[in-house]
Design a protein around this motif. Sequence first.
Motif, PDB file in Angstrom:
ATOM      1  N   UNK A  22       0.811  -1.214   0.000  1.00 18.11           N
ATOM      2  CA  UNK A  22       0.000   0.000   0.000  1.00 18.11           C
ATOM      3  C   UNK A  22       0.850   1.271   0.000  1.00 18.11           C
ATOM      4  N   UNK A  23       1.962   1.267   0.746  1.00 12.84           N
ATOM      5  CA  UNK A  23       2.803   2.463   0.775  1.00 12.84           C
ATOM      6  C   UNK A  23       3.249   2.823  -0.645  1.00 12.84           C
ATOM      7  N   UNK A  24       3.748   1.842  -1.394  1.00 14.66           N
ATOM      8  CA  UNK A  24       4.226   2.111  -2.752  1.00 14.66           C
ATOM      9  C   UNK A  24       3.088   2.519  -3.672  1.00 14.66           C
ATOM     10  N   UNK A  25       1.914   1.902  -3.491  1.00 11.22           N
ATOM     11  CA  UNK A  25       0.786   2.240  -4.357  1.00 11.22           C
ATOM     12  C   UNK A  25       0.292   3.661  -4.124  1.00 11.22           C
ATOM     13  N   UNK A  26       0.259   4.068  -2.867  1.00  8.47           N
ATOM     14  CA  UNK A  26      -0.190   5.431  -2.574  1.00  8.47           C
ATOM     15  C   UNK A  26       0.809   6.445  -3.133  1.00  8.47           C
ATOM     16  N   UNK A  27       2.102   6.171  -2.983  1.00  7.37           N
ATOM     17  CA  UNK A  27       3.116   7.077  -3.549  1.00  7.37           C
ATOM     18  C   UNK A  27       2.938   7.164  -5.064  1.00  7.37           C
ATOM     19  N   UNK A  28       2.755   6.021  -5.727  1.00  6.28           N
ATOM     20  CA  UNK A  28       2.635   6.001  -7.191  1.00  6.28           C
ATOM     21  C   UNK A  28       1.347   6.678  -7.653  1.00  6.28           C
ATOM     22  N   UNK A  29       0.212   6.285  -7.098  1.00  6.14           N
ATOM     23  CA  UNK A  29      -1.076   6.825  -7.553  1.00  6.14           C
ATOM     24  C   UNK A  29      -1.230   8.304  -7.229  1.00  6.14           C
ATOM     25  N   UNK A  30      -0.523   8.784  -6.215  1.00  4.31           N
ATOM     26  CA  UNK A  30      -0.598  10.213  -5.866  1.00  4.31           C
ATOM     27  C   UNK A  30       0.036  11.083  -6.948  1.00  4.31           C
ATOM     28  N   UNK A  31       0.782  10.500  -7.863  1.00  8.95           N
ATOM     29  CA  UNK A  31       1.368  11.259  -8.972  1.00  8.95           C
ATOM     30  C   UNK A  31       0.364  11.452 -10.110  1.00  8.95           C
ATOM     31  N   UNK A  32      -0.771  10.748 -10.022  1.00 10.92           N
ATOM     32  CA  UNK A  32      -1.805  10.849 -11.048  1.00 10.92           C
ATOM     33  C   UNK A  32      -3.094  11.483 -10.532  1.00 10.92           C
ATOM     34  N   UNK A  33      -3.294  11.499  -9.221  1.00 14.05           N
ATOM     35  CA  UNK A  33      -4.542  12.003  -8.675  1.00 14.05           C
ATOM     36  C   UNK A  33      -4.451  12.229  -7.178  1.00 14.05           C
ATOM     37  N   UNK A  34      -5.631  12.268  -6.519  1.00 14.89           N
ATOM     38  CA  UNK A  34      -5.705  12.629  -5.100  1.00 14.89           C
ATOM     39  C   UNK A  34      -6.540  11.635  -4.313  1.00 14.89           C
ATOM     40  N   UNK A  35      -5.995  11.205  -3.182  1.00 13.73           N
ATOM     41  CA  UNK A  35      -6.725  10.338  -2.261  1.00 13.73           C
ATOM     42  C   UNK A  35      -7.436  11.180  -1.210  1.00 13.73           C
TER      43      UNK A  35
END
Length: 315
Positions: free
Chosen positions: A147-160
């Motif tokens: 999850x840590x890596x996924x949040x870092x990666x997906x945060x470059x495309x959008x917002x949680x």
Amino acid sequence: MTSPKPASRPGTKGRSAPQRTTPAPARPSKAASARARLAAEQARQARRRRRLIMAIVPIAVVLVAVGALVVVKLTGVGSRAPVATGPAESGVISQVTGVPAGVLDQVGTGTIRTPPAPISAPALTADGKPRVLYVGAEYCPYCAAERWAMVVALSRFGTFSGLGQTASSADDVFPSTPTLSFHGSSYTSSTVSFTGVETEDGKGAPLDTLSAADQQTFSTYASPPYVPASSKGAIPFVNIGGRYLISGASYDAQVLQGKTHAQVAAALSDPSSDIAKAVDGSANVITAAICATTKNAPTAVCTSAGVQAGAKALS
């Protein structure tokens, strides 16, 4: 005719008194001997049974204990201690979703062990955008790492928004691994769609439910030939746009042991830290896989040095 002499009485002088002898003990009858032999044999058998019982009972106790542990492990009954779960701390979220691009470029692929694997499958989309589907559980230590890596990666495309903060099971491998949770969260992006499903909480109780379509996707691609037979149904499972598949953690979860959420989040901005090399390196490769589904949009992200290094790690 002479009369016979009277016999002398005992003690009469002139003759010795007849000697009295002790009668010999009577010999036991055959029936009595048989009963004695039977009793002796029964006593010996009883002693053997006692010795056998004394040897078997400790072994049986151990086997019962081991069997109980196996049942607990397989069923999950009583095997997971309560885990504190709640909204993620604002400082943690700020650091995880805002890792500097320069740090990510410096880390490159870091210490990633298992990059996303390419698959041949129908495109996975939602609202006209490539879609990333994550399936995991809050008790799972490998999900906790991923999850840590996924949040870092997906945060470059959008917002949680609404990310949770929890830890993996305290009695599994890599116990109490600090992590975030996708349960109850949402994600917005103009380039990619994301669905995060946490099927069970930290105690193994049901949590989120997969839609019928997502269950079909999971059942199909979390099975051979897409994953080894030994990994069938394994989590974390991530389908990236129908192009790439993640099964298991991308890096060694050991790197997070003994850390707090704040410590993990802070380490992500230090390119020399083992946590940044593991998490940021995996995030760069995951980002590259997402870029392959978005036609390299956004350009600034997909053409960055860290993501380009990550693209080379994709087979």
